[in-house]
Each structure stands twice: as C-alpha cells, then as structure tokens.
Design a protein around this motif. Structure first.
Motif, mmCIF file in Angstrom:
data_model
loop_
_atom_site.group_PDB
_atom_site.id
_atom_site.type_symbol
_atom_site.label_atom_id
_atom_site.label_comp_id
_atom_site.label_asym_id
_atom_site.label_seq_id
_atom_site.Cartn_x
_atom_site.Cartn_y
_atom_site.Cartn_z
ATOM 1 N N THR A 31 -3.201 0.570 -4.475
ATOM 2 C CA THR A 31 -4.098 1.188 -3.498
ATOM 3 C C THR A 31 -3.370 2.315 -2.776
ATOM 4 O OG1 THR A 31 -5.261 -0.898 -3.111
ATOM 5 C CG2 THR A 31 -5.551 0.825 -1.466
ATOM 6 N N LEU A 32 -4.032 3.465 -2.699
ATOM 7 C CA LEU A 32 -3.497 4.614 -1.971
ATOM 8 C C LEU A 32 -4.332 4.850 -0.724
ATOM 9 C CD1 LEU A 32 -1.658 7.182 -1.774
ATOM 10 C CD2 LEU A 32 -3.497 8.393 -2.997
ATOM 11 N N LEU A 33 -3.651 4.969 0.420
ATOM 12 C CA LEU A 33 -4.308 5.313 1.673
ATOM 13 C C LEU A 33 -4.077 6.794 1.948
ATOM 14 C CD1 LEU A 33 -3.156 2.365 3.985
ATOM 15 C CD2 LEU A 33 -5.093 2.437 2.415
ATOM 16 N N LEU A 34 -5.132 7.519 2.215
ATOM 17 C CA LEU A 34 -5.036 8.926 2.594
ATOM 18 C C LEU A 34 -5.250 9.009 4.092
ATOM 19 C CD1 LEU A 34 -4.682 11.760 1.407
ATOM 20 C CD2 LEU A 34 -7.158 11.842 1.047
ATOM 21 N N LEU A 88 0.839 -1.183 0.000
ATOM 22 C CA LEU A 88 0.000 0.000 0.000
ATOM 23 C C LEU A 88 0.883 1.245 0.000
ATOM 24 C CD1 LEU A 88 -2.292 -1.182 2.923
ATOM 25 C CD2 LEU A 88 -3.018 -1.089 0.530
ATOM 26 N N LEU A 89 0.380 2.316 -0.579
ATOM 27 C CA LEU A 89 1.056 3.602 -0.486
ATOM 28 C C LEU A 89 0.198 4.504 0.387
ATOM 29 C CD1 LEU A 89 3.400 5.471 -1.488
ATOM 30 C CD2 LEU A 89 1.800 6.268 -3.256
ATOM 31 N N ALA A 90 0.816 5.189 1.337
ATOM 32 C CA ALA A 90 0.082 6.080 2.230
ATOM 33 C C ALA A 90 0.545 7.518 2.041
ATOM 34 C CB ALA A 90 0.273 5.659 3.682
ATOM 35 N N ILE A 131 -6.286 2.932 -9.964
ATOM 36 C CA ILE A 131 -5.772 2.866 -8.587
ATOM 37 C C ILE A 131 -6.917 3.136 -7.611
ATOM 38 C CG2 ILE A 131 -4.106 3.794 -6.938
ATOM 39 C CD1 ILE A 131 -2.844 2.375 -9.315
ATOM 40 N N ARG A 132 -6.987 2.333 -6.575
ATOM 41 C CA ARG A 132 -8.027 2.500 -5.556
ATOM 42 C C ARG A 132 -7.597 3.541 -4.526
ATOM 43 N NH1 ARG A 132 -9.665 -2.032 -0.991
ATOM 44 N NH2 ARG A 132 -11.415 -0.885 -0.045
ATOM 45 N N LEU A 133 -8.514 4.455 -4.193
ATOM 46 C CA LEU A 133 -8.264 5.448 -3.151
ATOM 47 C C LEU A 133 -9.100 5.110 -1.931
ATOM 48 C CD1 LEU A 133 -7.117 8.148 -2.113
ATOM 49 C CD2 LEU A 133 -9.090 9.282 -3.169
ATOM 50 N N VAL A 134 -8.428 5.056 -0.774
ATOM 51 C CA VAL A 134 -9.097 4.733 0.489
ATOM 52 C C VAL A 134 -8.803 5.837 1.495
ATOM 53 C CG1 VAL A 134 -9.193 3.115 2.428
ATOM 54 C CG2 VAL A 134 -8.979 2.248 0.094
ATOM 55 N N TYR A 135 -9.825 6.277 2.215
ATOM 56 C CA TYR A 135 -9.611 7.269 3.267
ATOM 57 C C TYR A 135 -10.631 7.058 4.375
ATOM 58 C CZ TYR A 135 -13.015 9.530 0.131
ATOM 59 O OH TYR A 135 -14.068 9.797 -0.700
#
Length: 346
Positions: A272-275, A138-140, A298-302
C-alpha cells in the motif's frame, strides 16, 4: 455531556504552520466532529507568495474565531476535550508561534495534555481520516511545497526515511516555475490548470535520478533548465508556449516522483502506498501512480484535496495516535521552524 460521552478520546487539532489557520475536533480517531479552515491565499496572491510577517499577523487575528467555531460545530467545550494537538514545526516561525502559544494556553487552562505534532507526520496521517482499514507496513510519498520524502511506516510511531529532497522540494519547484511563467500563486494548481492545454512532450527537461540506488530527490536542476530555456528564448526574441512548458515541466516532476516511488516499493515489498501533502492533489501524479501501481497489485491511497493542504483534521488525527501512546509535550514546547522528519524512530 454525559459520563459515557466524556470517556471518549476527543482531540482538538490546531494548524498554523504557514498560511492556513485551521482547527478540527476528532472523537476516537474516526469521528471528525468539525473542521474549520481560514485560508490566506487571497491575501498573499498579490505578493506572488507567502509573506511571513503578514501570515503570522493573520493567524493572530483568526486563531480564536477558528478554534471557537470548531468547538461550536462539534458541540463540545474545553472541558470535554482529552487533549489539544498542535503543529510545532516545520514551518514559518511566526505562524507556528501563534498556534503553539495558543494551544499551550488553552491546554494549561483546561488542565489537559498538550501534544506537539510534526507537520510532516501529520500530512501522512491525513490518509487515516477517511481510510480506516490501512494495514502496516505502508510506504508514504510526501510531496509538498517544502518537502519531498519517501517514508516507510512499519507501525504508529515506527518509521524510516528512505529518501528526501537534497535541494528544492517538488512543490517549491512547481511554485517557482509558475511564478516565472506569470501564472500566480499558489503555483502547483496553476501549473496543473494550464498544462491541460499544453503538450507534455514539447520540451525534454532533465530528470535528476542521482546515484543508481538512491531514493533521494533533486528538482533544482530541473527548475533551472526551465529558466534557462525561457531566458534563451527571450534572447532570441522567441515566444514559447506557456502551456507547453508547464505541461512538460509537470510531466518531468511527476516522472521522477513515480520512478523513485516504484524503486522504493520494489525495495520494501509494501502493498500500500500513501500519497500525502499539497502536491498529492495533483491529478497527473495520482493518475500516473494509479496506472503504474495497478499492474503491480499495489493499492494507492490519498486524501481528498481538502486534506492534502494544511489542515487541522490531520493534526487531530496524528494527535489521537500520540495520545494513545501517551506522547505528551512539556509546557516548554516551542516552535521549531526547521523541524525534520527523524531518520528512524522505534
């Protein structure tokens, strides 16, 4: 509580790093039994920002009632807990000491493990509260009042800092500009509110991208450009539009955050990107990232806004994964106000 219930991993998470006194009870990493936050925003608004001495005093007053309410709402006692997790840094030293001292005393008296949590790591783990299907790597993108980081997560406890701010954090810059514009505290939400009435193209504030291959951030120059624009206008007797300045500045901050994040995604190949962090609640940042990432698949999750700001639920969630690894703190655990996110951990 029955023996079967007792076998569950139940974590009490405590957060007192700045101006929120918060506690939460989490069972088995997914069942948030309670979540209590006592905010000091109204107390500090009259000063235009957080006053450390007042913050620590308020924590001392509200610590026990908040913890007790969290236990009561979760219908558990200290005897039911598997461990107590607490923020030990970074943050305001006086505020941190209230939480660390209280957690140590409770854990010692209850004969259960103590878990020290890095506040920055916990912000990222806020995404795990509601999203149970996250798959590594994951990338944060961590964006808060004191920190701006791009972090690669390859697994629990395995992370690498790819980029970080070299001066002001994004949230700090938003707060300072908001104060200069007379918008009050906290600045980020005020900038967002006023920007809705402004033209984001009215002012062309600089975007500091640093070296061509750098994933680091710099917002000090951008903030100074706003101050210089305002000072120059005052010297000429001009009155500038506050909404236009706010909207243009917010646009510049978001532009840099998104461009750097896209560079990191291309470099790492994550899906997947975590904000995370307080600025993760910013609507423009979320929408701009969403539009940019959907084209790349790319999936964005926050997290929900309540989990973006400082809260005990994120501490309990991070604490759960530390508990599974047996990462317990010694009784000598102390507050570390300048605690950083490690460059690499294996």
């Amino acid at each position: 509580m029955t023996g079967k219930q007792k076998s569950k991993v139940i974590i009490l998470g405590i957060e007192t790093s700045c101006d929120e006194t918060s506690a939460a009870v989490l069972a088995n990493g997914e069942d948030l039994r309670s979540h209590v936050i006592s905010s000091q925003i109204s107390t500090h608004q009259k000063y235009g920002g957080v006053v450390p001495e007042i913050a620590s005093r308020e924590h001392s007053i509200h610590f026990r009632p908040v913890v007790q309410q969290a236990l009561d709402e979760a219908k558990v006692t200290f005897q039911d807990l598997s461990a107590i997790a607490v923020t030990y840094g970074p943050g305001l030293v006086g505020s941190l000491l209230v939480g660390v001292s209280g957690a140590k005393a409770m854990a010692y008296a209850s004969k259960i493990p103590l878990i020290g949590i890095n506040h920055l790591e916990a912000h990222i783990y806020a995404n795990f509260i509601q999203h149970k299907d996250l798959q590594f790597p994951l990338l944060a993108l961590l964006v808060s009042g004191g920190h701006t980081h791009l972090i690669l997560f390859e697994g629990h406890g395995k992370y690498e800092v790819l980029g970080y701010t070299r001066d002001d954090a994004a949230g700090e810059a938003l707060d300072k500009v908001a104060r200069t514009l007379g918008l009050g505290y906290p600045g980020g939400p005020q900038i967002q509110r006023v920007s809705q009435e402004g033209n984001p193209q009215a002012f062309k504030f600089p975007r500091a991208m640093l070296e061509a291959d750098s994933l680091d951030f710099s917002f000090s120059g951008m903030k100074s450009a706003v101050l210089n624009t305002l000072n120059s206008a005052r010297m000429r007797g001009e009155v500038l539009s506050v909404p236009d300045i706010a909207a243009s500045f917010q646009e510049a901050v978001v532009d840099v955050l998104v461009r750097k994040t896209l560079m990191a995604i291309k470099r790492t190949g994550v899906k997947t990107l975590l904000l995370a962090g307080g600025v993760a609640a910013n609507k423009l940042l979320r929408e701009t990232l969403e539009m940019s990432l959907v084209r790349l698949g790319i999936r964005l999750v926050y997290p929900e806004p309540i989990y973006c700001t400082d809260n005990g639920a994120m501490i309990a969630t991070a604490g759960y994964y530390h508990y599974l690894e047996g990462n317990f703190a010694p009784w000598t655990l102390n507050a570390v106000p300048g605690l950083s996110f490690p460059r690499r951990k294996n």
